[in-house]
Design an enzyme around this catalytic site. Structure first.
Site, PDB file in Angstrom:
ATOM      1  N   TYR A 140      58.450  92.724  26.592  1.00  0.00           N
ATOM      2  CA  TYR A 140      57.171  93.252  27.052  1.00  0.00           C
ATOM      3  C   TYR A 140      56.135  92.140  27.228  1.00  0.00           C
ATOM      4  O   TYR A 140      55.631  91.902  28.323  1.00  0.00           O
ATOM      5  CB  TYR A 140      56.614  94.253  26.025  1.00  0.00           C
ATOM      6  CG  TYR A 140      57.477  95.478  25.833  1.00  0.00           C
ATOM      7  CD1 TYR A 140      57.161  96.667  26.463  1.00  0.00           C
ATOM      8  CD2 TYR A 140      58.609  95.437  25.021  1.00  0.00           C
ATOM      9  CE1 TYR A 140      57.941  97.807  26.289  1.00  0.00           C
ATOM     10  CE2 TYR A 140      59.396  96.569  24.849  1.00  0.00           C
ATOM     11  CZ  TYR A 140      59.059  97.743  25.478  1.00  0.00           C
ATOM     12  OH  TYR A 140      59.837  98.859  25.311  1.00  0.00           O
TER      13      TYR A 140
ATOM     14  N   GLU B 293      60.779  95.775  31.286  1.00  0.00           N
ATOM     15  CA  GLU B 293      59.573  95.919  30.458  1.00  0.00           C
ATOM     16  C   GLU B 293      58.481  94.888  30.736  1.00  0.00           C
ATOM     17  O   GLU B 293      57.303  95.201  30.661  1.00  0.00           O
ATOM     18  CB  GLU B 293      59.954  95.912  28.977  1.00  0.00           C
ATOM     19  CG  GLU B 293      60.829  97.092  28.572  1.00  0.00           C
ATOM     20  CD  GLU B 293      60.193  98.454  28.864  1.00  0.00           C
ATOM     21  OE1 GLU B 293      58.990  98.524  29.112  1.00  0.00           O
ATOM     22  OE2 GLU B 293      60.947  99.442  28.839  1.00  0.00           O
TER      23      GLU B 293
ATOM     24  N   HIS C 173      51.766 102.733  31.991  1.00  0.00           N
ATOM     25  CA  HIS C 173      53.018 101.999  31.753  1.00  0.00           C
ATOM     26  C   HIS C 173      54.216 102.793  32.296  1.00  0.00           C
ATOM     27  O   HIS C 173      55.027 102.266  33.056  1.00  0.00           O
ATOM     28  CB  HIS C 173      53.167 101.742  30.251  1.00  0.00           C
ATOM     29  CG  HIS C 173      54.392 100.978  29.865  1.00  0.00           C
ATOM     30  ND1 HIS C 173      54.387  99.613  29.714  1.00  0.00           N
ATOM     31  CD2 HIS C 173      55.660 101.384  29.623  1.00  0.00           C
ATOM     32  CE1 HIS C 173      55.616  99.214  29.391  1.00  0.00           C
ATOM     33  NE2 HIS C 173      56.399 100.263  29.325  1.00  0.00           N
ATOM     34  N   GLU C 174      54.295 104.056  31.931  1.00  0.00           N
ATOM     35  CA  GLU C 174      55.451 104.857  32.377  1.00  0.00           C
ATOM     36  C   GLU C 174      55.433 105.033  33.893  1.00  0.00           C
ATOM     37  O   GLU C 174      56.478 105.027  34.538  1.00  0.00           O
ATOM     38  CB  GLU C 174      55.478 106.222  31.667  1.00  0.00           C
ATOM     39  CG  GLU C 174      55.421 106.171  30.140  1.00  0.00           C
ATOM     40  CD  GLU C 174      56.312 105.123  29.480  1.00  0.00           C
ATOM     41  OE1 GLU C 174      57.385 104.835  30.029  1.00  0.00           O
ATOM     42  OE2 GLU C 174      55.924 104.578  28.429  1.00  0.00           O
TER      43      GLU C 174
ATOM     44  N   HIS D  70      56.853 102.055  35.589  1.00  0.00           N
ATOM     45  CA  HIS D  70      58.324 102.028  35.571  1.00  0.00           C
ATOM     46  C   HIS D  70      58.929 102.687  36.819  1.00  0.00           C
ATOM     47  O   HIS D  70      60.109 102.479  37.114  1.00  0.00           O
ATOM     48  CB  HIS D  70      58.854 102.757  34.339  1.00  0.00           C
ATOM     49  CG  HIS D  70      59.016 101.878  33.125  1.00  0.00           C
ATOM     50  ND1 HIS D  70      59.761 100.722  33.156  1.00  0.00           N
ATOM     51  CD2 HIS D  70      58.559 102.008  31.853  1.00  0.00           C
ATOM     52  CE1 HIS D  70      59.743 100.175  31.943  1.00  0.00           C
ATOM     53  NE2 HIS D  70      59.014 100.927  31.139  1.00  0.00           N
TER      54      HIS D  70
ATOM     55  N   GLU E 221      60.082 106.758  30.513  1.00  0.00           N
ATOM     56  CA  GLU E 221      59.833 106.862  31.944  1.00  0.00           C
ATOM     57  C   GLU E 221      60.861 107.690  32.698  1.00  0.00           C
ATOM     58  O   GLU E 221      61.319 107.289  33.760  1.00  0.00           O
ATOM     59  CB  GLU E 221      59.762 105.449  32.529  1.00  0.00           C
ATOM     60  CG  GLU E 221      61.083 104.634  32.440  1.00  0.00           C
ATOM     61  CD  GLU E 221      61.259 103.823  31.163  1.00  0.00           C
ATOM     62  OE1 GLU E 221      60.619 104.160  30.154  1.00  0.00           O
ATOM     63  OE2 GLU E 221      62.038 102.851  31.183  1.00  0.00           O
TER      64      GLU E 221
ATOM     65  N   ASP F 275      69.831  99.862  21.123  1.00  0.00           N
ATOM     66  CA  ASP F 275      68.842 100.806  20.614  1.00  0.00           C
ATOM     67  C   ASP F 275      68.192 100.365  19.309  1.00  0.00           C
ATOM     68  O   ASP F 275      67.296 101.028  18.799  1.00  0.00           O
ATOM     69  CB  ASP F 275      69.455 102.202  20.484  1.00  0.00           C
ATOM     70  CG  ASP F 275      69.728 102.779  21.866  1.00  0.00           C
ATOM     71  OD1 ASP F 275      68.776 102.835  22.658  1.00  0.00           O
ATOM     72  OD2 ASP F 275      70.881 103.106  22.169  1.00  0.00           O
TER      73      ASP F 275
HETATM   74 ZN   LIG Z   1      58.486 100.505  29.128  1.00  0.00          ZN
END
Ligand SMILES: [Zn+2]
Length: 619
Positions: free
Chosen positions: A399, A335, A312-313, A316, A288, A391
């Site tokens: 989510y 998320e 979704h993006e 954000h 995003e 990461d």
């Molecule tokens: Zn996301």
């Protein structure tokens, strides 16, 4: 991209270590929020980047100049770096250098850069270059692009990879505005998470401005042979010339999505909403980056079946980019809210049937994860990361559990009230960071209106701080999936594939079907299944579901297809389950390693580190 007890702020100090720098005095490195920066002492507020992108040497070099605010009269500015070569540092435009020290490198965090400043210093300029170990930068040879003629570069800064291409306070709790000038070889375009050119310049110089303050994980750069197609005044796509018209068709609903999102939760505050379609090695579905979402080409499926990632993006732009997780342990605030918002957009655009199927598929992934490790706090909303690398793939809880938690609140208070609450939340905390604790106290005050009983009744603490899924979780429902299950059962009992009722099935229905034919399947039945439905040319997600069946049933005629897929696709979420499945047997492991040897050079570092672990890869 991709969690407890109520913790005192001190817990976020993950490590305090004294590092000695060879030859120089010791640098005391304090790590907070996965960062060496000490924004409570000196904070960067604005940055000017002047960068040169050299494809021959695969190096980004130049300067990053920061405006700083010294809150305590401190004599050092601390920046994060990862494998950067620091050339020189100057203050306030002086020609004379100031002294600096690079601490020793720690895994995950890189090296702290401690710069000597004066109490009245206003500006710090760092001259630097990247090295071959820049984890956030992916250099692609022409052969790794769709066009095959020009090289390509993209960055991925989330979560703590920005420090591998820009020395910065790489901490989601710090926001900066930025401007940039980037020099690239003529014939290529440079794009950033900022205002972007829509056409190539003659001299390869591009200028950028990002006037809204952003956290460092949203710094982004892409360079390649791309063209722009507008979808509306504020929405459009960039992609390689051979891909751009297909991408514009695929994402034609971007403007409509943006309007619907604004109707629900208030104005889009980033002016432009564009998408760049990257080469297939991009490790995520989408990222995003503000004003310019980075996307995998897998989304360009030819039937708009995977556009939920674009929704979704876009979402954000509110949850994440506008109100930002304060630490990576609060990732669900980015998320979970975004997944909830994404499904509300999908529901408005394509109907409840579609968004419920997405919710069911998401829940299934999350339940699978809980079944594997029922007590893992990785299935809590707040994930106590400590010094763990953010990461690493953190799984589905941020989510899907986040989504279900917000849906629970919606179902308890009704849509109208819940939407008003969310809109107020986005407005109140716009351009700020948010922690789980702070959110819960806002929730208690604003939605629960101080009624402590609701906390217990809804089991809020269990949702946030405990593993697994509380028993009051909402259950998404889909009639369409029930029909799919009936067809899957019929096929398992022996009905020929060609006689199944599959007309107009969406990719969600196909994925569900494939997950339901869960028993050993003879080679001739695999062949007749693929002959009837041609999974080999389906979109990337359906094809992955098919390839999982291929591995489970050791269906060798499709091994070539499996190899082609794994070598071409670098999106971690798509390739990880395939490698995991292969690694379950000795033969599979052998095959996986053979394929990975070919695929690995084309993958981004976040996918590489995940697959290295699955295959116990030693090179
Ligand atoms: Zn996301």
């Amino acid at each position: 991209m991709t969690r407890r007890r109520v913790l005192a702020a001190a817990v976020f100090i993950a490590a305090i270590s004294v590092l000695s720098c060879s030859g120089g005095p010791a640098v005391t490195a304090e790590i907070m929020n996965h960062s060496y920066s000490r924004p409570d002492e000196v904070v960067t507020t604005n940055m000017f980047l002047d960068l040169d992108v050299d494809f021959d040497r695969e190096v980004i070099s130049g300067t990053a100049a920061f405006d700083i605010k010294n809150k305590t009269g401190a004599d050092k500015l601390y920046l994060d770096t990862w494998a950067l070569r620091i050339v020189r540092v100057t203050l306030d435009g002086d020609t004379e250098e100031t002294s600096f020290e690079l601490g020793d490198s720690l895994p995950v965090f890189g090296r702290p850069l401690a710069i000597d400043i004066k109490p009245h210093t206003k500006m710090v300029m760092v001259q630097y270059e990247t090295t071959a170990d820049a984890r956030g930068v992916q250099w692609l040879k022409p052969v790794q692009t769709a066009g095959g003629k020009h090289p390509f570069l993209y960055t991925q800064s989330q979560s703590i990879l920005a420090r591998s291409w820009v020395p910065c306070q790489d901490n989601p709790g710090v926001r900066i505005t930025y401007d940039a000038r980037v020099h690239v070889p003529a014939g290529l375009m440079a794009l950033m998470s900022a205002s972007n050119a829509k056409e190539e310049t003659a001299d390869g110089v591009y200028e950028f401005s990002m006037p809204q303050p952003i956290p460092s994980y949203l710094l982004a750069l892409a360079v390649g042979d791309v063209e722009y197609r507008a979808i509306s005044d504020r929405c459009g796509v960039y992609a390689e010339p051979g891909m751009v018209d297909k991408a514009a068709w695929e994402f034609a609903d971007m403007e409509k999505m943006t309007e619907l999102a604004e109707e629900m939760y208030g104005p889009y505050r980033w002016e432009q909403f564009d998408v760049i379609v990257l080469p297939p090695s991009f490790p995520y579905g989408g990222m995003e980056n503000p004003r310019l979402t980075f996307a995998t080409p897998i989304l360009v499926a030819g039937d708009r079946s995977l556009v939920s990632t674009i929704a979704h993006e876009l979402a954000h732009s509110w949850s994440g980019n506008l109100v930002t997780n304060g630490t990576w342990s609060d990732f669900w605030l980015n998320e979970g809210f975004t997944t909830y918002f994404e499904r509300r957009i999908m529901e408005r655009l394509y109907g409840r049937g579609r968004s419920e199927m997405d919710a069911m598929l998401g829940l299934k992934e999350f339940e699978r994860e809980i079944a594997e490790e029922p007590d893992s706090l990785d299935t809590a909303l707040y994930i106590p990361l400590g010094q763990r690398d953010p990461d690493e793939e953190l799984g589905w809880a941020p989510y899907e559990k986040g989504y279900l938690f917000l849906r629970l609140l919606e179902e308890r208070y009704g849509r109208e009230r819940f939407d008003a609450f969310l809109t107020r939340y986005f407005n109140t905390f716009a351009f700020q960071s948010m922690t789980t604790e702070k959110f819960v106290s806002y929730l208690k005050k604003e939605l629960f209106e101080g009624n402590e009983k609701v906390m217990k009744e809804l089991k809020v603490e269990d949702w946030i701080y405990k593993a697994g899924l509380p028993d009051n979780a909402p259950r998404p429902k889909s009639d369409r999936f029930e029909k799919v299950e009936a067809q899957a059962a019929a096929w398992v009992k022996g009905k020929p594939a060609s006689e199944l009722r599959t007309k107009d099935w969406s990719s969600q229905e196909w994925q569900h079907f494939l997950s339901k034919i869960d028993q050993p399947i003879a080679a001739e039945r695999m062949a007749s299944l693929n002959a009837a439905f041609d999974f080999s040319s389906a979109n990337g997600e359906v094809q992955r579901s098919w390839l999982l069946k291929v591995i489970e049933n050791k269906y060798e005629p499709a091994y070539g297809e499996l190899e082609t897929y794994l070598v071409r696709v670098g999106r971690r979420w798509l390739v990880r389950p395939l490698y995991t499945k292969l690694a379950e047997t000795d033969d599979g492991m052998f095959l996986a390693r053979k394929i990975y040897r070919r695929a690995r050079p084309g993958y981004h570092s976040v996918t590489v580190s995940t697959v290295d672990a699955i295959l116990r890869w030693k090179g």
